[in-house]
Motif scaffolding. Structure first.
Motif, PDB file in Angstrom:
ATOM      1  N   GLN A  87       0.823  -1.209   0.000  1.00  0.00           N
ATOM      2  CA  GLN A  87       0.000   0.000   0.000  1.00  0.00           C
ATOM      3  C   GLN A  87       0.861   1.266   0.000  1.00  0.00           C
ATOM      4  N   GLY A  89       3.885   1.268  -1.294  1.00  0.00           N
ATOM      5  CA  GLY A  89       4.730   1.236  -2.476  1.00  0.00           C
ATOM      6  C   GLY A  89       6.169   0.855  -2.190  1.00  0.00           C
ATOM      7  N   MET A 143      -5.442   0.359  -2.718  1.00  0.00           N
ATOM      8  CA  MET A 143      -4.087   0.591  -3.218  1.00  0.00           C
ATOM      9  C   MET A 143      -3.370  -0.700  -3.631  1.00  0.00           C
ATOM     10  N   SER A 248       1.339  -3.813  -5.631  1.00  0.00           N
ATOM     11  CA  SER A 248       1.152  -2.435  -5.174  1.00  0.00           C
ATOM     12  C   SER A 248       0.617  -1.580  -6.323  1.00  0.00           C
ATOM     13  N   LYS A 249      -0.475  -0.874  -6.092  1.00  0.00           N
ATOM     14  CA  LYS A 249      -1.028  -0.006  -7.131  1.00  0.00           C
ATOM     15  C   LYS A 249      -0.061   1.132  -7.461  1.00  0.00           C
ATOM     16  N   LYS A 250       0.643   1.600  -6.432  1.00  0.00           N
ATOM     17  CA  LYS A 250       1.627   2.663  -6.671  1.00  0.00           C
ATOM     18  C   LYS A 250       2.700   2.189  -7.637  1.00  0.00           C
ATOM     19  N   THR A 251       3.169   0.980  -7.444  1.00  0.00           N
ATOM     20  CA  THR A 251       4.190   0.432  -8.335  1.00  0.00           C
ATOM     21  C   THR A 251       3.623   0.193  -9.726  1.00  0.00           C
ATOM     22  N   ASP A 253       1.171   1.595 -11.273  1.00  0.00           N
ATOM     23  CA  ASP A 253       0.914   2.842 -12.000  1.00  0.00           C
ATOM     24  C   ASP A 253       2.194   3.503 -12.502  1.00  0.00           C
ATOM     25  N   LYS A 254       3.326   3.184 -11.879  1.00  0.00           N
ATOM     26  CA  LYS A 254       4.607   3.771 -12.310  1.00  0.00           C
ATOM     27  C   LYS A 254       5.182   3.052 -13.525  1.00  0.00           C
TER      28      LYS A 254
END
Length: 336
Positions: A87, A89, A143, A248-251, A253-254
């Motif tokens: 969550q 990242g 996330m 991880s959504k943060k990862t 999306d990157k």
């Protein structure tokens, strides 16, 4: 989000490892990325073998521009720690028990119901359908990105006290369970003293007599030498342990769209392989356990156990949703 001491340690470990990996990487690849996979089992478990295959495919298909480093044995924390890390990242990908995700999406609780699936084939009918997809998609609000379902096989009971043949044999046993309300409730219903405990503490607790037994797939029991301290194993197959692959959504999306596609496709391609080696491990480790002199109780009346667990269904059907439970049954029966 409140960050505990354990999670701060994980942040430090991952940051250090990332720096080391960056230093060892190919500086000519300006857009290179190294992803961190964390899981709680050891390097000979089907989880790890599957992640090793994913890492190979990803590196090949990106010409080394995307790499995966796999950390086993819970070195980056237990499953709750890993979820919190994703969550934030700081941990990129994992596969884990459905129980660890149930607090984020109640639909996962359905998969923790005792004796829900009587075969792997029925489990796959549900997990590979729109029902499974909806469960994975529910994680986007927390996330995380749900990618696919791997497995940890069927869970069996082992203990150091006595043979367990019928539900009454569990009465009074101090049994380690996952830190999961439904699974704890199942064993309480069956008369055991359910004790939630982090996996890393289980062997020592069994050795010291703090607990009498635990429940896990045969691969986990054998590879972690649990049979050394619990010499009675009953093939109850009470829970089918689906293992959602989560990122991880943060990862996610990157990553570039191209790398997202490569990663997701590699994981999904490896799903059949992971399931196959998980199923084969049941056969192989059953023989290995017998060879080590462990007493195996194989003649289990599943219907008797299923009936004893009916109060669990009655208690949680409203929380899980009767419609979802009906859809699962219909999918297994091939009605839609």
């Amino acid at each position: 989000m409140k960050i505990g001491r354990r999670l701060l340690s994980i942040i430090l470990i991952v940051t250090t490892l990332s720096a080391m990996l960056t230093g060892c990487g190919d500086s000519s690849k300006k857009d290179s990325v190294t992803l961190t996979v964390a899981h709680v089992l050891n390097e000979t478990h089907p989880y790890h073998l599957a992640w090793t295959e994913v890492a190979k495919l990803v590196e090949e298909r990106t010409d080394g521009a995307m790499r995966i480093e796999v950390f086993a044995n819970g070195v980056l924390g237990n499953e709750r720690d890993i979820i919190e890390g994703m969550q934030l990242g700081i941990v990129d990908i994992s596969c884990m028990s459905t129980g660890a995700l149930a607090s984020f999406s109640p639909s996962f609780m359905a998969l923790d119901l005792p004796f829900l699936f009587d075969s792997r084939e029925n489990a796959y009918k549900v997990l590979d359908s729109e029902i499974g997809r909806e469960m994975l998609d529910d994680l986007s609000d927390h996330m995380m990105v749900g990618i696919d379902f791997w497995e940890n096989g069927f869970r069996d009971v082992s203990n150091s006290k006595r043979d367990v043949l019928v539900p009454e044999d569990l009465k009074g046993l101090k049994l380690r369970t996952l830190e999961n309300e439904l699974q704890m409730g199942t064993f309480t219903t069956l008369g055991a003293n359910a004790i939630p405990m982090a996996w890393g503490e289980v062997y020592t607790a069994l050795q010291q007599g703090t607990i009498d037994g635990q429940e896990n797939p045969l691969a986990t029991i054998y590879l972690n030498k649990i049979h050394e301290v619990t010499t009675h194993i009953s093939l109850t197959e009470h829970f089918y342990a689906a293992a959602p692959v989560v990122m991880s959504k943060k990862t996610y999306d990157k990553l570039s769209p191209e790398n997202q596609k490569v990663l997701v496709e590699a994981i999904q391609e490896v799903t059949d392989y992971e399931r196959q080696i998980s199923a084969q491990s049941d056969v192989d480790y059953l023989e290995a356990l017998k060879a080590d002199g462990v007493k195996i109780i194989e003649d289990i009346d599943k219907e008797l156990w299923r009936e004893a667990c009916q109060p669990v269904y009655d208690k949680y059907k409203d929380q899980i949703g009767e419609d979802l439970l009906q859809r699962i049954q219909e999918k297994m029966n091939g009605k839609r």
